[in-house]
Design an enzyme around this catalytic site. Structure first.
Site, PDB file in Angstrom:
ATOM      1  N   SER A   1       0.842  -1.203   0.000  1.00 41.32           N
ATOM      2  CA  SER A   1       0.000   0.000   0.000  1.00 41.32           C
ATOM      3  C   SER A   1       0.872   1.247   0.000  1.00 41.32           C
ATOM      4  CB  SER A   1      -0.920   0.007   1.231  1.00 41.32           C
ATOM      5  OG  SER A   1      -0.155  -0.178   2.421  1.00 41.32           O
TER       6      SER A   1
ATOM      7  N   ASP B   1       6.011  -6.864   2.714  1.00 40.09           N
ATOM      8  CA  ASP B   1       4.908  -7.307   1.858  1.00 40.09           C
ATOM      9  C   ASP B   1       5.440  -7.606   0.459  1.00 40.09           C
ATOM     10  OD1 ASP B   1       2.298  -7.831   1.235  1.00 40.09           O
ATOM     11  OD2 ASP B   1       1.659  -5.722   1.170  1.00 40.09           O
TER      12      ASP B   1
ATOM     13  N   LYS C   1       4.864 -11.193   3.898  1.00 40.13           N
ATOM     14  CA  LYS C   1       3.443 -11.460   3.667  1.00 40.13           C
ATOM     15  C   LYS C   1       3.224 -11.632   2.167  1.00 40.13           C
ATOM     16  CE  LYS C   1       0.155  -8.085   3.774  1.00 40.13           C
ATOM     17  NZ  LYS C   1      -0.390  -8.199   2.401  1.00 40.13           N
TER      18      LYS C   1
ATOM     19  N   GLU D   1      -8.787  -9.495   4.940  1.00 39.31           N
ATOM     20  CA  GLU D   1      -9.087  -8.090   4.616  1.00 39.31           C
ATOM     21  C   GLU D   1     -10.498  -7.955   4.047  1.00 39.31           C
ATOM     22  OE1 GLU D   1      -6.151  -6.028   2.261  1.00 39.31           O
ATOM     23  OE2 GLU D   1      -7.480  -4.317   1.918  1.00 39.31           O
TER      24      GLU D   1
END
Ligand code: KIV
Length: 313
Positions: A49, A87, A117, A186
Site C-alpha cells: 500500500s 509485503d 506477507k 481483509e
C-alpha cells in the site's frame, strides 16, 4: 520475547491463547515507524500500500521489489525493536518458487525483516511453502487482496456469499497446512472472518474483518487521515480523538514555550505517537473496531452462510 525485547511469534501465539488482541499498523519510512515503536505497537507491516499512500501510484500493482526494500530498510531503522513484515509486491512471488524465495530472502537479509506477507491462497501455496521451507516466517493474506482487485471487479468486500466464504476458508486451511505463522483477512463480514478464525489454530488478524479475530491492522495513512483518494469503511481516522490528549500533554508541561528545545517532542511526532497510542489502546480493550467500522451480513445472507457444511456454531 527476544533479547532486545522484540516480540516474536511465540509471544503472538501466547497472546492469541490468552485472548489478548494484537495491534499492528503499516509504515513505510523512518519517522512513522519510529512513532509506532515508541507508541508500543506489536508489529509493523511494510505494505505494498506504500506504493499508493507514499509513492503516489494509483494502485499497488506498479510497486517494485526495490521500492519495497527501500521502504523496509528505513522502517527497520525507525523501529529496531519491533517485529516487521515485508509485503511481497505483485510479480515478486507468483512466477516461480525460486523467485519467491529469492525475494523473501531479500526482505530478511537486506532490510532486516522478521517475516514476509504474500497475497493469495491455494493458487500460490507452492510459493508460500517454498518460502516457509527456506526458514522464513510467512503471513498469509486473504479476503480482499488488493493486488487482485481487477479480478474482483474493484475493491469489493469478500466472503459474503457461501461460495466465497468456503473458498476463503479452503485457502486459509491450505496456507496453515503450508506452514504460515498467521493469516490476515481483509474486508470481510465479521461473521465470515470469525468462522475462519474458529477453524484455524494459528493467529488470524483482520483489517476490516470485524472484532472477532486475534488482532487488528490499519494503514498508517488512514488512521492519520493522510490519504484522501480512497477510504474504506473500516479505515477509521483517529486524529479527532487525539486533540484532547494533545491538549492534556501540553498542559502537563511546565513551560510550553520551551517545548522542543531539549527533546523535540513538540510537533507531529508527539501527535502521531499519541494517535497510535489511542489506536493500540482501543484494539487492546476491544473497543475498535466498533460496528460503524465493520461489514455486517444481512439476515438473509447470514442464514445462507449458516447452511455451509463448514459453519461452526
Ligand atoms: O499493503 C498493505 O498495506 C496491505 C494491507 C492492506 C493488508 O496489504
Amino acid at each position: 520475547m527476544g533479547l532486545s525485547g522484540k516480540k516474536g511469534i511465540k509471544d503472538f501465539n501466547k497472546m492469541k491463547r490468552k485472548g489478548k488482541a494484537i495491534a499492528w499498523v503499516t509504515a513505510y519510512d523512518y519517522p512513522f515507524s519510529y512513532c509506532a515503536e515508541q507508541a508500543g505497537i506489536d508489529m509493523i507491516l511494510i505494505g505494498d500500500s506504500g506504493g499508493m499512500v507514499q509513492l503516489g501510484y494509483e494502485t499497488t500493482n506498479p510497486v517494485s521489489m526495490n521500492e519495497m526494500l527501500s521502504m523496509a530498510k528505513s522502517v527497520r531503522k525507525g523501529a529496531p525493536n519491533t517485529f516487521i513484515i515485508g509485503d511481497m509486491p505483485q510479480g515478486a512471488y507468483e512466477i516461480s518458487t525460486t523467485l519467491a524465495v529469492e525475494n523473501a530472502l531479500r526482505f530478511v537479509k537486506e532490510a532486516g525483516c522478521d517475516a514476509i506477507k504474500c497475497e493469495g491462497g491455494i493458487r500460490v501455496v507452492d510459493k508460500v511453502k517454498a518460502i516457509v521451507d527456506a526458514g522464513i516466517l510467512v503471513c498469509g493474506h486473504l479476503g480482499l487482496t488488493p493486488q487482485s482487485t481487477s479480478s474482483f471487479g474493484g475493491y469489493k468486500v469478500q466472503g459474503k456469499s457461501r461460495t466465497s466464504f468456503e473458498d476463503i476458508l479452503k485457502d486459509a486451511l491450505a496456507l496453515q497446512e503450508a506452514g504460515v505463522y498467521a493469516v490476515l483477512l481483509e474486508a470481510m463480514p465479521a461473521e465470515s472472518a470469525e468462522q475462519i478464525a474458529k477453524h484455524l489454530d494459528i493467529p488470524v488478524y483482520g483489517i476490516g474483518a470485524g472484532p472477532n479475530v486475534d488482532g487488528q491492522l490499519l494503514i498508517m495513512h488512514d488512521l492519520l487521515g493522510f490519504y484522501q483518494p480512497f477510504r474504506p469503511k473500516f479505515a477509521k481516522c483517529f486524529i479527532p480523538e487525539v486533540i484532547l490528549e494533545y491538549a492534556n500533554y501540553l498542559d502537563s508541561l511546565e513551560d510550553v514555550s520551551a517545548t522542543g528545545i531539549e527533546t523535540r517532542r513538540d510537533g507531529l511526532l508527539v501527535l502521531v505517537q499519541l494517535t497510535l497510542e489511542i489506536y493500540i489502546r482501543k484494539v487492546k480493550n476491544k473497543t475498535f473496531p466498533g460496528k460503524e467500522y465493520v461489514y455486517q451480513l444481512s439476515e438473509n445472507a447470514l442464514s445462507k452462510l449458516q447452511k455451509s457444511e463448514y459453519w461452526i456454531e
